[in-house]
Scaffold this motif. Structure first.
Motif, PDB file in Angstrom:
ATOM      1  N   ASP A  96       0.825  -1.203   0.000  1.00 58.69           N
ATOM      2  CA  ASP A  96       0.000   0.000   0.000  1.00 58.69           C
ATOM      3  C   ASP A  96       0.858   1.251   0.000  1.00 58.69           C
ATOM      4  OD1 ASP A  96      -2.615   1.621   0.853  1.00 58.69           O
ATOM      5  OD2 ASP A  96      -1.021   2.164   2.253  1.00 58.69           O
ATOM      6  N   ASP A  97       1.937   1.240   0.767  1.00 57.58           N
ATOM      7  CA  ASP A  97       2.792   2.421   0.841  1.00 57.58           C
ATOM      8  C   ASP A  97       3.484   2.688  -0.487  1.00 57.58           C
ATOM      9  OD1 ASP A  97       3.392   4.356   2.943  1.00 57.58           O
ATOM     10  OD2 ASP A  97       5.488   3.800   2.619  1.00 57.58           O
ATOM     11  N   LEU A  98       3.857   1.624  -1.196  1.00 47.33           N
ATOM     12  CA  LEU A  98       4.444   1.795  -2.525  1.00 47.33           C
ATOM     13  C   LEU A  98       3.396   2.306  -3.513  1.00 47.33           C
ATOM     14  CD1 LEU A  98       6.834   1.538  -4.428  1.00 47.33           C
ATOM     15  CD2 LEU A  98       6.269  -0.883  -4.728  1.00 47.33           C
ATOM     16  N   CYS A  99       2.172   1.797  -3.411  1.00 46.21           N
ATOM     17  CA  CYS A  99       1.085   2.310  -4.260  1.00 46.21           C
ATOM     18  C   CYS A  99       0.867   3.792  -3.997  1.00 46.21           C
ATOM     19  CB  CYS A  99      -0.208   1.544  -3.999  1.00 46.21           C
ATOM     20  SG  CYS A  99      -0.234  -0.137  -4.639  1.00 46.21           S
ATOM     21  N   TYR A 100       0.932   4.182  -2.719  1.00 44.16           N
ATOM     22  CA  TYR A 100       0.748   5.593  -2.396  1.00 44.16           C
ATOM     23  C   TYR A 100       1.854   6.437  -3.017  1.00 44.16           C
ATOM     24  CZ  TYR A 100       0.030   9.972  -0.077  1.00 44.16           C
ATOM     25  OH  TYR A 100      -0.191  11.313   0.144  1.00 44.16           O
ATOM     26  N   TYR A 101       3.085   5.965  -2.960  1.00 44.04           N
ATOM     27  CA  TYR A 101       4.197   6.702  -3.573  1.00 44.04           C
ATOM     28  C   TYR A 101       3.931   6.915  -5.063  1.00 44.04           C
ATOM     29  CZ  TYR A 101       8.795   7.858  -5.403  1.00 44.04           C
ATOM     30  OH  TYR A 101       9.838   8.485  -6.069  1.00 44.04           O
ATOM     31  N   ALA A 102       3.516   5.846  -5.768  1.00 44.82           N
ATOM     32  CA  ALA A 102       3.233   5.961  -7.200  1.00 44.82           C
ATOM     33  C   ALA A 102       2.077   6.931  -7.454  1.00 44.82           C
ATOM     34  CB  ALA A 102       2.900   4.587  -7.770  1.00 44.82           C
ATOM     35  N   PHE A 103       1.006   6.785  -6.679  1.00 38.13           N
ATOM     36  CA  PHE A 103      -0.146   7.683  -6.778  1.00 38.13           C
ATOM     37  C   PHE A 103       0.291   9.135  -6.585  1.00 38.13           C
ATOM     38  CE2 PHE A 103      -2.493  10.107  -3.553  1.00 38.13           C
ATOM     39  CZ  PHE A 103      -3.627  10.495  -4.261  1.00 38.13           C
ATOM     40  N   HIS A 104       1.070   9.373  -5.560  1.00 36.79           N
ATOM     41  CA  HIS A 104       1.448  10.728  -5.198  1.00 36.79           C
ATOM     42  C   HIS A 104       2.368  11.347  -6.252  1.00 36.79           C
ATOM     43  CE1 HIS A 104       2.407  13.387  -1.436  1.00 36.79           C
ATOM     44  NE2 HIS A 104       1.840  14.065  -2.416  1.00 36.79           N
ATOM     45  N   ARG A 105       3.303  10.552  -6.733  1.00 36.44           N
ATOM     46  CA  ARG A 105       4.246  11.076  -7.733  1.00 36.44           C
ATOM     47  C   ARG A 105       3.534  11.412  -9.034  1.00 36.44           C
ATOM     48  NH1 ARG A 105      10.365   8.889  -9.017  1.00 36.44           N
ATOM     49  NH2 ARG A 105      10.832  10.445 -10.633  1.00 36.44           N
ATOM     50  N   VAL A 106       2.692  10.516  -9.507  1.00 38.27           N
ATOM     51  CA  VAL A 106       1.955  10.785 -10.746  1.00 38.27           C
ATOM     52  C   VAL A 106       1.038  11.992 -10.586  1.00 38.27           C
ATOM     53  CG1 VAL A 106       0.205   9.879 -12.334  1.00 38.27           C
ATOM     54  CG2 VAL A 106       2.102   8.421 -11.596  1.00 38.27           C
ATOM     55  N   ALA A 115      -4.575  18.257 -11.032  1.00 43.09           N
ATOM     56  CA  ALA A 115      -5.781  19.064 -10.852  1.00 43.09           C
ATOM     57  C   ALA A 115      -6.595  18.593  -9.661  1.00 43.09           C
ATOM     58  CB  ALA A 115      -6.634  19.023 -12.128  1.00 43.09           C
ATOM     59  N   SER A 116      -6.529  17.313  -9.359  1.00 41.25           N
ATOM     60  CA  SER A 116      -7.208  16.780  -8.180  1.00 41.25           C
ATOM     61  C   SER A 116      -6.376  17.013  -6.926  1.00 41.25           C
ATOM     62  CB  SER A 116      -7.473  15.274  -8.364  1.00 41.25           C
ATOM     63  OG  SER A 116      -8.010  14.707  -7.195  1.00 41.25           O
ATOM     64  N   THR A 140      -9.564   9.784  -9.133  1.00 40.21           N
ATOM     65  CA  THR A 140      -8.248   9.682  -9.788  1.00 40.21           C
ATOM     66  C   THR A 140      -7.314   8.723  -9.063  1.00 40.21           C
ATOM     67  OG1 THR A 140      -7.420  11.596  -8.555  1.00 40.21           O
ATOM     68  CG2 THR A 140      -8.395  12.020 -10.735  1.00 40.21           C
ATOM     69  N   SER A 141      -7.701   8.268  -7.877  1.00 42.27           N
ATOM     70  CA  SER A 141      -6.804   7.400  -7.094  1.00 42.27           C
ATOM     71  C   SER A 141      -7.008   5.910  -7.358  1.00 42.27           C
ATOM     72  CB  SER A 141      -7.010   7.666  -5.603  1.00 42.27           C
ATOM     73  OG  SER A 141      -8.321   7.284  -5.200  1.00 42.27           O
ATOM     74  N   PHE A 142      -8.168   5.518  -7.882  1.00 48.90           N
ATOM     75  CA  PHE A 142      -8.546   4.101  -7.939  1.00 48.90           C
ATOM     76  C   PHE A 142      -7.514   3.231  -8.653  1.00 48.90           C
ATOM     77  CE2 PHE A 142     -10.469   0.523 -10.177  1.00 48.90           C
ATOM     78  CZ  PHE A 142     -11.078  -0.145  -9.133  1.00 48.90           C
ATOM     79  N   VAL A 143      -7.030   3.690  -9.784  1.00 50.86           N
ATOM     80  CA  VAL A 143      -6.149   2.869 -10.614  1.00 50.86           C
ATOM     81  C   VAL A 143      -4.858   2.495  -9.896  1.00 50.86           C
ATOM     82  CG1 VAL A 143      -5.023   4.855 -11.719  1.00 50.86           C
ATOM     83  CG2 VAL A 143      -5.120   2.673 -12.920  1.00 50.86           C
TER      84      VAL A 143
END
Length: 301
Positions: A96-106, A115-116, A140-143
């Motif tokens: 989950d923490d790695l997913c958050y990093y990817a989400f946050h960076r993108v 924009a979100s 925008t976070s689901f993917v």
């Protein structure tokens, strides 16, 4: 299990949020009165942040059910099963923490996602109320978390760990805590690291994307330690405390830019490329060569 039975960790924490925001405001005021350089709070900014947080909670009443249904559909499509034991919870903590990093960076490096996310960076203050300044466009976070369902993590585990991460990140939005002991600073996302992330100083832009663990930034080259005093906010700050404008101003700016005359490639570039992208921007070394960004943008450096 359906969305109605998902453990809710956020709503019960609202009284804690309220009390700690008040306590922090009183403490920071005392520090400022004694001459210590802190940004502090203002009524308009704090009310705007709390309004954004309440709006996010209301929107998520619906969205969490939609997202959970999506995770559940993916979970039933995959033959993989991680189980729900201790090891599975340890694995999902890191995953989950790695997913958050990817989400946050993108969400910093692509304007559509920015924009979100820009909502969270729109305050020129940095305090616990800033943590509550959350998006009103959460889809925008689901993917970014869907792969966890594909790997066989149960959807309940996914949404619970998302809440744990969100709760952890609340306390790091403060000037009231300096640096922690060095081993903790090396591993964890701390107030010091996250102050860097919320700063608009050129050396700090788009750094420290961590959720709970700072190790991903260290591994992927996006870590920056706190040095010079952070200047909070955007490279071009909003002059409004209107929650609706805060929530949607960058989507409106994207629409205006994409409607300008130009090729399809140029229009799509306005939507999906870096928030600082311009069609006539010359190539130049960054950060000194960064072009003036669109309203609300934070150029990646």
């Amino acid at each position: 299990m359906d969305a109605a039975h998902i453990p809710d960790l956020i709503t019960p924490a609202i009284p804690v949020f309220t009390l700690t925001v008040i306590a922090e405001a009183l403490w920071v005021k005392k520090q400022r009165d004694e001459g210590r350089p802190m940004v502090g709070h203002t009524w308009k900014d704090t009310i705007a942040s709390i309004s954004m947080g309440l709006g996010n909670v209301a929107i998520n009443v619906l969205w969490k059910g939609v997202a959970f249904a999506g995770y559940l559909a993916i979970y039933h499509l995959t033959p993989l099963r991680m189980g729900t034991g201790v090891l599975a919870w340890v694995l999902i903590f890191f995953a989950d923490d790695l997913c958050y990093y990817a989400f946050h960076r993108v969400h910093h490096e692509s304007r559509f996602f920015w924009a979100s996310h820009v909502v969270h960076h729109s305050s020129q203050h940095y305090n616990l109320s800033t943590a509550l300044r959350q998006t009103w466009t959460p889809p925008t976070s689901f993917v970014f978390w869907a792969p966890l369902a594909l790997l066989g993590f149960h959807p309940v585990m996914i949404v619970v760990q998302q809440s744990v991460s969100l709760l952890y990140q609340y306390w790091i939005h403060t000037e009231a805590i300096g640096r922690l002991p060095r081993p903790l600073e090396w591993v964890l996302n701390t107030p010091s690291h996250h102050r860097v992330h919320h700063a608009s100083n050129p050396r700090y832009l788009d750094k420290n994307y961590a959720g709970i663990l700072i190790i991903w930034d260290r591994l992927f080259g996006t870590f920056e330690p706190e040095g010079e005093k952070p200047v909070y906010g955007l490279t071009k700050n909003l002059e409004t405390f209107n929650p609706v404008r805060i929530a949607f101003h960058e989507f409106a700016a994207i629409t205006r830019d994409a409607a300008k005359p130009g090729s399809l490639k140029q229009r799509l570039s306005y939507v999906f490329r870096n928030p600082a992208w311009k069609p006539d921007a010359p190539e130049a070394p960054r950060p000194s060569g960064v072009q003036p960004p669109p309203e609300g943008a934070r150029p990646s450096v």
